[in-house]
Write an enzyme that holds these catalytic residues in place. Structure first.
Site, PDB file in Angstrom:
ATOM      1  CD  GLU A 163      -3.150  -1.048   2.067  1.00 33.00           C
ATOM      2  OE1 GLU A 163      -3.197  -0.081   2.852  1.00 33.00           O
ATOM      3  OE2 GLU A 163      -4.043  -1.916   2.000  1.00 33.00           O
ATOM      4  CD  GLU A 359      -3.234  -6.081   3.787  1.00 34.15           C
ATOM      5  OE1 GLU A 359      -4.195  -5.419   4.249  1.00 34.15           O
ATOM      6  OE2 GLU A 359      -2.065  -5.725   3.873  1.00 34.15           O
TER       7      GLU A 359
HETATM    8  C1  NOJ Z   1      -4.122  -2.518   5.020  1.00 40.27           C
HETATM    9  C2  NOJ Z   1      -2.746  -2.654   5.586  1.00 40.27           C
HETATM   10  O1  NOJ Z   1      -1.847  -3.181   4.668  1.00 40.27           O
HETATM   11  C3  NOJ Z   1      -2.701  -3.371   6.912  1.00 40.27           C
HETATM   12  O2  NOJ Z   1      -1.493  -3.035   7.515  1.00 40.27           O
HETATM   13  C4  NOJ Z   1      -3.902  -3.018   7.736  1.00 40.27           C
HETATM   14  O3  NOJ Z   1      -3.830  -3.529   9.023  1.00 40.27           O
HETATM   15  C5  NOJ Z   1      -5.144  -3.542   7.033  1.00 40.27           C
HETATM   16  N1  NOJ Z   1      -5.244  -3.026   5.697  1.00 40.27           N
HETATM   17  C6  NOJ Z   1      -6.440  -3.235   7.765  1.00 40.27           C
HETATM   18  O4  NOJ Z   1      -6.621  -1.885   7.878  1.00 40.27           O
END
Ligand code: NOJ
Length: 454
Positions: A163, A359
């Protein structure tokens, strides 16, 4: 057709969110260590100092992953644990920790997927300007070289950045994340460009210094859109929204999928961004673009939800208001399972690479019940609904290779501290006791039959 026979069923975490051991064994400080200590940035000033203590409990965690039947574990390396000052001296104990983790995973038949950078920049590099410093791609190259030389004998799959949208948007534009800065437009696009060049340099180092063939991708996020109906004009409107700016503001640029992924996969910054903000862009040379767009092996995307749009009379996307009482998670994120059909489809059609959901998951206010179990029925239903949509994408021709649930275990949710739980394993942060939630058993059963029971 359903999921591929070799479909990768994984779970994900990130170094700062689970490791703890923030000041042990020669690890250098990173920007999150320092940001959390400032106070005022995280829920009740929570820090990742101890987190899930995975640094000391990795064996137990790997055993839990095995019990869940995970085929792969996506985790990130702490750059400052390996190179305490970001460049230069390597910390052997840092390498040893990841050696142990990787060996424990392989021993249990779980494939390690390494993310090089999940937001925890070494603080020493921040002092030199962090991602604003034009040297930053070089620093990342040096780090990636160490990683390639040391781990590529056992690790095949790498993600460069997690991200980058949050690195740039939340770290340097809104200041909600470390290092908590609010830079102006010109610095904002300079940082984007440096971060993307760092990605390219890391891909270069991984190819150059790995001892065998490795597979490389990225794990971006971004604002995603899906159509209100199956009418072709609504589908086109959703596609247009996914790869274009809905509002021409700098804040919206951060979440525009195309700003990050067009340069990486198509070798060019998007026209609409250049038209709106070209005067703030650094001068981009063809050599730099070639570096950013070095060929990758797969496309990863973190996907949680999407906005529904329909076409107006000119074919432009307009948001459709969600009905009152629309399902939402504990963090008020909407529950939109169809995004796991539409996002892979749009992204695959544009970027044409084997696709991973890097994710997906949800926060829920779980606790241990009177019976000693954790009944996270909303997460079970969430995963069930979302995975069915991903299967539909696979059946519709998207080359879906794998899915990483976020998260293997409850962990430090950045600005939200420990107040939000995303795990399939419940963590008691006082005792560090772990309990498999119902969702962990659900996922185990899905994995066991390769999704045939969905
Ligand atoms: C995106 C992130 O990569 C991760 O670190 C985070 O905990 C999750 N989404 C949930 O917000």
């Amino acid at each position: 057709m359903s999921f591929r026979k070799d479909f990768v069923w994984g779970g994900a975490t990130a170094s700062y969110q689970v490791e703890g051991a923030a000041y042990e064994d020669g690890k250098g400080l990173n920007i999150w260590d320092v940001f959390c200590k400032d106070g005022g940035h995280t829920y009740e000033n929570h820090t990742g100092d101890v987190a899930c203590d995975q640094y000391h409990r990795y064996k137990e965690d790997v055993a839990l992953m095995k019990e869940m039947g995970l085929g792969a574990y996506r985790f990130s390396l702490s750059w400052a644990r390996i190179l305490p000052e970001g460049t230069g001296k390597v910390n052997p104990k840092g390498l040893a920790y990841y050696d142990n983790l990787i060996n424990a995973l392989l021993d249990k038949g779980i494939e390690p997927y390494i993310t090089l950078y999940h937001w925890d920049l070494p603080y020493e590099l921040h002092k030199r300007g962090g991602w604003l410093n034009p040297e930053s791609p070089k620093w990342f190259y040096e780090y990636a070289k160490v990683v390639a030389e040391h781990f590529s004998d056992r690790v095949t799959n790498f993600f460069t950045l997690n991200e980058p949208q949050c690195t740039v948007g939340l770290g340097y534009q809104t200041g909600e994340h470390a290092p908590g800065l609010r830079v102006g437009a010109a610095d904002y696009f300079r940082i984007w460009h440096n971060v993307l060049m760092a990605h390219g340099r890391a891909a270069e180092a991984l190819r150059e210094f790995s001892v065998r063939d490795v597979k490389i991708g990225m794990a971006p996020c971004g604002a995603l859109y899906m159509p209100a109906t199956d009418a072709p004009e609504d589908i086109e409107a959703a596609r247009k929204a996914t790869f274009g700016l809905m509002n021409p503001t700098i804040g919206d640029c951060s979440w525009d999928v195309a700003l990050c992924c067009d340069p990486v996969y198509l070798g060019q910054y998007p026209e609409d961004i250049l038209t709106q903000f070209g005067q703030f862009f650094p001068k981009v040379t063809p050599e730099e673009m070639a570096l950013i767009s070095r060929p990758l092996d797969f496309y990863g995307q973190n996907i949680y939800n999407a906005v529904t749009v329909k076409a107006d009379e000119n074919g432009n996307p307009v948001r459709v208001k969600r009905r009152a009482g629309f399902p939402q998670t504990a963090m008020s994120w909407p529950v939109t399972p169809e995004c796991l059909y539409w996002a892979p489809k749009f992204l695959y059609e544009r970027y044409r690479k084997p696709f991973f959901v890097t994710e997906n998951g949800m926060a829920s206010h779980d606790w241990i019940g009177l019976d000693g179990k954790v009944h996270d029925s909303s997460r079970v239903d969430f995963m069930h609904r979302y995975l069915r949509e991903l299967r539909r994408a696979a059946e519709d021709g998207v080359d879906v290779r794998g899915y990483f649930a976020w998260s293997v275990m409850d962990n430090f949710e950045w600005a939200y501290g420990y107040s939000e739980r995303f795990g399939m394993v419940y963590v008691d942060y006082e005792t560090q006791e772990r309990t498999l939630k119902d969702s962990a058993y659900f996922y185990r059963d899905v994995i066991a039959v390769n999704g045939e029971n969905l």
